[in-house]
Scaffold this active site. Structure first.
Site, PDB file in Angstrom:
ATOM      1  N   LYS A  32       0.836  -1.203   0.000  1.00 47.72           N
ATOM      2  CA  LYS A  32       0.000   0.000   0.000  1.00 47.72           C
ATOM      3  C   LYS A  32       0.875   1.259   0.000  1.00 47.72           C
ATOM      4  CE  LYS A  32      -3.736  -2.558   2.191  1.00 47.72           C
ATOM      5  NZ  LYS A  32      -4.534  -2.893   3.391  1.00 47.72           N
TER       6      LYS A  32
ATOM      7  N   GLN B 244      -4.321  -1.151   9.495  1.00 49.98           N
ATOM      8  CA  GLN B 244      -4.275  -2.533   9.021  1.00 49.98           C
ATOM      9  C   GLN B 244      -4.829  -3.478  10.090  1.00 49.98           C
ATOM     10  OE1 GLN B 244      -3.466  -3.310   5.895  1.00 49.98           O
ATOM     11  NE2 GLN B 244      -3.782  -5.497   6.208  1.00 49.98           N
TER      12      GLN B 244
ATOM     13  N   ASP C 226     -10.953   2.699   3.973  1.00 45.62           N
ATOM     14  CA  ASP C 226     -11.227   1.258   3.978  1.00 45.62           C
ATOM     15  C   ASP C 226     -12.732   0.991   3.916  1.00 45.62           C
ATOM     16  OD1 ASP C 226      -9.356  -0.808   3.944  1.00 45.62           O
ATOM     17  OD2 ASP C 226      -8.655  -0.363   5.975  1.00 45.62           O
TER      18      ASP C 226
HETATM   19  N1  GUN Z   1      -6.747  -6.871   6.662  1.00 47.82           N
HETATM   20  C1  GUN Z   1      -7.138  -7.720   5.705  1.00 47.82           C
HETATM   21  N2  GUN Z   1      -7.743  -7.036   4.705  1.00 47.82           N
HETATM   22  C2  GUN Z   1      -7.735  -5.742   5.052  1.00 47.82           C
HETATM   23  C3  GUN Z   1      -8.204  -4.554   4.429  1.00 47.82           C
HETATM   24  O1  GUN Z   1      -8.780  -4.533   3.341  1.00 47.82           O
HETATM   25  N3  GUN Z   1      -7.986  -3.397   5.126  1.00 47.82           N
HETATM   26  C4  GUN Z   1      -7.386  -3.388   6.332  1.00 47.82           C
HETATM   27  N4  GUN Z   1      -7.242  -2.215   6.939  1.00 47.82           N
HETATM   28  N5  GUN Z   1      -6.949  -4.458   6.941  1.00 47.82           N
HETATM   29  C5  GUN Z   1      -7.118  -5.639   6.298  1.00 47.82           C
END
Ligand code: GUN
Length: 286
Positions: A54, A98, A121
């Site tokens: 990311k 995350q 998100d």
């Molecule tokens: N952990 C697994 N998938 C995701 C996601 O799409 N966003 C976030 N923030 N954490 C995750």
């Protein structure tokens, strides 16, 4: 029959190029670059890989990535303080925490403290609620990215039977809402659902997001169906595999996403799309 491949790498790349161009355009107008705060707590190896992808993508597209690497034992109150600071920072358009978070931290409380217009998100109850009434603002990245993949097939989803396997807040539930909004008929299952193969055989679209390696077999699939594989698992021999038995299912399906190179790159590209949207539309005055 051999299914057509839905090439997530190629579709994500096109989306990234479009966003990079739009960012260039913003900068040429004297506007600031979109900013994304990427927060990771602890040392979960999978989370570290996702977060580094990311952050790297932000830099490649010309966005600002503000990195926060926090210790596993951080107090919930300290994480809430950071979120408050980021909520007030006018250079930050998106806040990504995350998941999963360590046990001492209440994830729901954390997500609810992110300003909804910085929740790139799409996990805040406000954004989930907006999606569920078909009036979305910021939409969860994996399901939104899958809608982009489905669109690329040119197939009209209206009236189709869609079966979502997995009911997580991150993928399964918002995925079902996306498909309902596209006028599909949606069934949500879990890996433990009774008679799952026979339910899956009714589906024109299968979204496999149960987190069970190669669970979806060729005998589960209606000929010509669209198969989207959200799974990322390690097989016994160390290979990266999805929730779908690709070799079996590709012989029966009409369309299929590979692992890797299907849903994964779309999640990251869609996060960039959401962050750009937050900067350009939701924060257009600063
Ligand atoms: N952990 C697994 N998938 C995701 C996601 O799409 N966003 C976030 N923030 N954490 C995750």
């Amino acid at each position: 029959m051999t299914a057509k491949i839905i090439d997530g790498n190629a579709i994500a790349k096109t989306l990234q190029q479009e966003i990079a161009l739009q960012i260039k355009e913003r900068l040429s107008q004297g506007l600031r670059a979109p900013g994304l705060a990427v927060v990771i707590v602890g040392e979960n190896p999978a989370s570290k890989i996702y977060v580094s992808k990311k952050r790297k993508m932000c830099q490649e597209l010309g966005m600002i990535s503000q990195d926060h690497n926090l210790p596993e034992n951080i107090a919930e109150s300290d994480l809430l303080k950071l979120i408050d600071t980021l909520n007030k920072d006018h250079k930050i358009d998106g806040i990504l925490i995350q998941l999963p978070l360590p046990q001492q931290i209440d994830s729901n409380k954390i997500l609810e403290n992110i300003l909804p217009d910085k929740d790139v998100d799409g996990f805040h109850p406000y954004n989930i609620g907006r999606l569920s009434i078909g009036h979305s603002v910021l939409r969860p990245c994996t399901p939104k990215g899958i809608m982009t993949l489905l669109k690329s097939t040119g197939v009209d989803l209206k009236g189709m039977n869609a079966v979502v396997i997995g009911a997580s807040n991150i993928v399964g539930k918002p995925m079902a809402m996306e498909l309902i909004n596209a006028r599909a008929t949606v069934t949500i299952c879990r890996s433990t659902t009774r008679d799952l193969p026979s339910i899956a055989r009714q589906a024109d679209i299968v979204i496999a997001a149960a987190g069970v390696a190669q669970m979806v077999k060729g005998g589960w699939i209606k000929p010509g169906a669209i198969i989207i594989d959200v799974g990322i698992n390690r097989s016994a021999d160390g290979k990266l595999v999805g929730d779908v038995d690709f070799d079996q299912v590709k012989e029966i399906a009409g369309w299929i996403t590979p692992v890797p190179g299907g849903v994964g790159p779309m999640t990251v590209a869609t996060l960039m799309e959401n962050t750009f949207y937050a900067a350009a539309v939701l924060h257009s005055v600063v």
